[in-house]
Scaffold this motif. Structure first.
Motif, mmCIF file in Angstrom:
data_model
loop_
_atom_site.group_PDB
_atom_site.id
_atom_site.type_symbol
_atom_site.label_atom_id
_atom_site.label_comp_id
_atom_site.label_asym_id
_atom_site.label_seq_id
_atom_site.Cartn_x
_atom_site.Cartn_y
_atom_site.Cartn_z
ATOM 1 N N VAL A 166 0.818 -1.227 0.000
ATOM 2 C CA VAL A 166 0.000 0.000 0.000
ATOM 3 C C VAL A 166 0.846 1.269 0.000
ATOM 4 C CG1 VAL A 166 -1.892 -1.189 1.172
ATOM 5 C CG2 VAL A 166 -0.307 0.213 2.527
ATOM 6 N N LEU A 173 3.246 3.247 -8.525
ATOM 7 C CA LEU A 173 2.159 3.516 -9.483
ATOM 8 C C LEU A 173 2.002 5.025 -9.694
ATOM 9 C CD1 LEU A 173 -0.593 0.915 -8.450
ATOM 10 C CD2 LEU A 173 1.116 0.724 -10.263
ATOM 11 N N PRO A 207 -11.586 -1.370 0.301
ATOM 12 C CA PRO A 207 -11.061 -1.223 -1.062
ATOM 13 C C PRO A 207 -11.897 -2.021 -2.067
ATOM 14 C CG PRO A 207 -9.275 -1.700 0.472
ATOM 15 C CD PRO A 207 -10.553 -1.859 1.236
ATOM 16 N N PHE B 169 -5.587 0.902 -9.989
ATOM 17 C CA PHE B 169 -4.525 -0.053 -9.641
ATOM 18 C C PHE B 169 -4.068 0.157 -8.196
ATOM 19 C CE2 PHE B 169 -3.121 -0.565 -14.380
ATOM 20 C CZ PHE B 169 -4.295 -1.244 -14.635
ATOM 21 N N THR B 170 -3.944 1.415 -7.799
ATOM 22 C CA THR B 170 -3.607 1.704 -6.402
ATOM 23 C C THR B 170 -4.649 1.100 -5.473
ATOM 24 O OG1 THR B 170 -2.298 3.686 -6.783
ATOM 25 C CG2 THR B 170 -3.545 3.619 -4.736
ATOM 26 N N ASN B 171 -5.911 1.271 -5.817
ATOM 27 C CA ASN B 171 -6.971 0.713 -4.979
ATOM 28 C C ASN B 171 -6.868 -0.808 -4.900
ATOM 29 O OD1 ASN B 171 -9.669 1.318 -3.536
ATOM 30 N ND2 ASN B 171 -10.179 -0.331 -4.954
ATOM 31 N N GLN B 172 -6.437 -1.432 -5.989
ATOM 32 C CA GLN B 172 -6.257 -2.886 -5.955
ATOM 33 C C GLN B 172 -5.102 -3.262 -5.022
ATOM 34 O OE1 GLN B 172 -8.197 -5.109 -6.774
ATOM 35 N NE2 GLN B 172 -7.084 -7.018 -7.066
ATOM 36 N N LEU B 173 -4.064 -2.434 -4.956
ATOM 37 C CA LEU B 173 -2.985 -2.693 -3.995
ATOM 38 C C LEU B 173 -3.504 -2.560 -2.563
ATOM 39 C CD1 LEU B 173 0.102 -0.903 -5.619
ATOM 40 C CD2 LEU B 173 -0.541 -3.311 -5.752
ATOM 41 N N TYR B 174 -4.403 -1.593 -2.340
ATOM 42 C CA TYR B 174 -5.050 -1.493 -1.019
ATOM 43 C C TYR B 174 -5.803 -2.794 -0.722
ATOM 44 C CZ TYR B 174 -4.560 3.658 -1.603
ATOM 45 O OH TYR B 174 -4.107 4.932 -1.811
ATOM 46 N N ARG B 175 -6.500 -3.282 -1.749
ATOM 47 C CA ARG B 175 -7.269 -4.510 -1.599
ATOM 48 C C ARG B 175 -6.351 -5.686 -1.221
ATOM 49 N NH1 ARG B 175 -11.544 -7.857 -0.510
ATOM 50 N NH2 ARG B 175 -11.078 -9.840 -1.457
ATOM 51 N N ILE B 176 -5.211 -5.762 -1.874
ATOM 52 C CA ILE B 176 -4.269 -6.843 -1.564
ATOM 53 C C ILE B 176 -3.743 -6.681 -0.137
ATOM 54 C CG2 ILE B 176 -2.005 -7.821 -2.160
ATOM 55 C CD1 ILE B 176 -2.740 -7.164 -5.137
ATOM 56 N N GLY B 177 -3.443 -5.435 0.252
ATOM 57 C CA GLY B 177 -3.029 -5.173 1.635
ATOM 58 C C GLY B 177 -4.091 -5.658 2.621
ATOM 59 N N HIS B 178 -5.349 -5.396 2.274
ATOM 60 C CA HIS B 178 -6.480 -5.836 3.092
ATOM 61 C C HIS B 178 -6.498 -7.369 3.206
ATOM 62 C CE1 HIS B 178 -11.029 -4.984 4.044
ATOM 63 N NE2 HIS B 178 -10.470 -5.765 4.918
ATOM 64 N N ILE B 195 -1.517 4.824 4.367
ATOM 65 C CA ILE B 195 -2.108 5.048 3.048
ATOM 66 C C ILE B 195 -2.346 6.540 2.815
ATOM 67 C CG2 ILE B 195 -4.290 4.744 1.783
ATOM 68 C CD1 ILE B 195 -4.254 1.792 2.831
#
Lengths: 263, 263
Positions: A166, A173, A207, B169-178, B195
């Motif tokens: 994150v 990015l 997210p 894409f940034t939001n997807q990285l947040y999702r992966i962090g989640h 974040i």
């Protein structure tokens, strides 16, 4: 009043010094750095030293040094049976020499020398070997207005991994967005409000719920058009991988499955 | 006073309606949506309709509809020689039927139904076919407190591409962090301040300058340890690709070059 000796003057050490020195409940007894010059400008407000043999007594010793140096440095400390903690997200607590009482005081934040941090917003992840040392580390976090979180080594290392996604990867990015803008003489600043809003949105929704855009909508036309627009092969690979990841997360049909073990 | 007729009531249409209706310099003459029910709750404050034949006169007609529908919908409009704009980041201006005067009014922001937006922070990217229509679109943006940016089609599409990187894409990285946090029962909320700070930092320094972390430091030990911690193959692939991208950006030696054309 909690007395602290700071060991190290990198980004984390410097931000910790500022946070501690502005708290009424903490006194920084000494600030050690192997290179004295880099902290000499603080000499009028705190005792500075570059000699381990000169190190005084304090309630907590905080090693804000490189991950790789923690084990050796903690062995080099010329005292025993005092509370010595490191600030790393990934190094095991047990890497600290057990001649002292050991613990971790990990501020989960991104620190750059030039960026001011509101320390009251920084979560502090705390670990201790002996339970009796938990309270003082919690109090130290609270004294700077931070929220302490008692976690395990595995949880801390997992958090550090999530933080890389994150923070470091997100920032990359942003960097790619910057590069893409530059190719067409567009000011990257136009994207600032979008970047802020993207980060703000997930403070109130997951997210998963916050996702928008062509990948989630499975908008093939836009995806195709954007892939054509991309000039660097590296950007193209990242675009494809993250588009596929979003499709998978949101159950979009016909995403191209990746080879290898199922996940 | 600028009169506007809004065509469409998705996320963008709804946010535009709120921004326009709270401005003293704009009046929303009508709000069209093919599904009348979804805007019926606004019927006491604005004239709503689901019939194109009922559409009145106004200074600007704003199509806030799906990208794929823009060309057809603009042909279906039962009037000519009026100013009709779309709000898309990627559709060409010339996709709008030229029986009307054409333009683009693209708010560069992420819109979700449930997230309130401070519209004064939203950059509006503007394009017109005939120069004489530029002023009214600029005035319309300013009337809602937004900053108008006159850009070309190519610049808009490039911005939209960059926006996918820094937002979706940034939001997807947040999702992966989640996801990563969930595997170890860690509250994702601990990452919120990080974040926010990551996004805030680049408002004052370039993403290049703001980068930190194991990839930039070429901290092989941490990278190896983190790769071991990752449980999903998909996360591993993203970790490797973005780590390599950061190394490349920051000139770290010995990054593994990717096959294919040089970049």
């Amino acid at each position: 009043m909690i007395s602290v000796i700071l060991l190290g003057a990198g980004n984390v050490g410097t931000h910790l010094y500022k946070a501690f020195s502005s708290s009424d409940a903490v006194t920084v007894t000494q600030w050690y750095n192997r290179n004295r010059t880099s902290i000499s400008s603080y000499a009028n407000e705190v005792e500075i030293t570059d000699s381990l043999t000169e190190i005084k007594n304090a309630d907590v010793y905080i090693m804000a040094i490189s991950d790789d140096d923690i084990a050796q440095f903690s062995s080099d400390l010329p005292f025993t049976n005092r509370l010595v903690v490191h600030t790393s997200g990934s190094v095991a607590m047990h890497d600290i020499d057990k001649k002292n009482k050991i613990g971790v005081f990990y501020p989960l934040q991104t620190f750059s020398k030039d960026a001011e941090i509101d320390f009251t917003e920084v979560p502090i992840c705390i670990e201790v070997y002996e339970k009796e040392n938990l309270k003082i580390l919690k109090d130290l976090a609270k004294a700077t207005g931070c929220k302490p979180h008692k976690i395990t080594t595995e949880q801390r290392q997992t958090l550090h991994l999530a933080a890389v996604f994150v923070n470091n990867f997100t920032n990359q990015l942003y960097r790619i967005g910057h590069e893409i803008c530059e190719t067409k003489n567009i000011e990257f600043e136009i994207l600032h409000p979008l970047i802020e809003e993207t980060a703000k949105k997930i403070q109130n929704m997951s997210p998963f719920m916050a996702q928008t855009g062509p990948a989630k909508r499975n908008d093939k036309k836009t995806i195709k058009r954007q892939l054509k627009l991309i000039e660097k092969e590296e950007h193209e690979a990242i675009y494809k991988m993250l588009t596929s990841s979003i499709k998978k997360t949101h159950g979009v049909k016909n995403y191209r499955p990746r080879k290898g073990k199922a996940n």
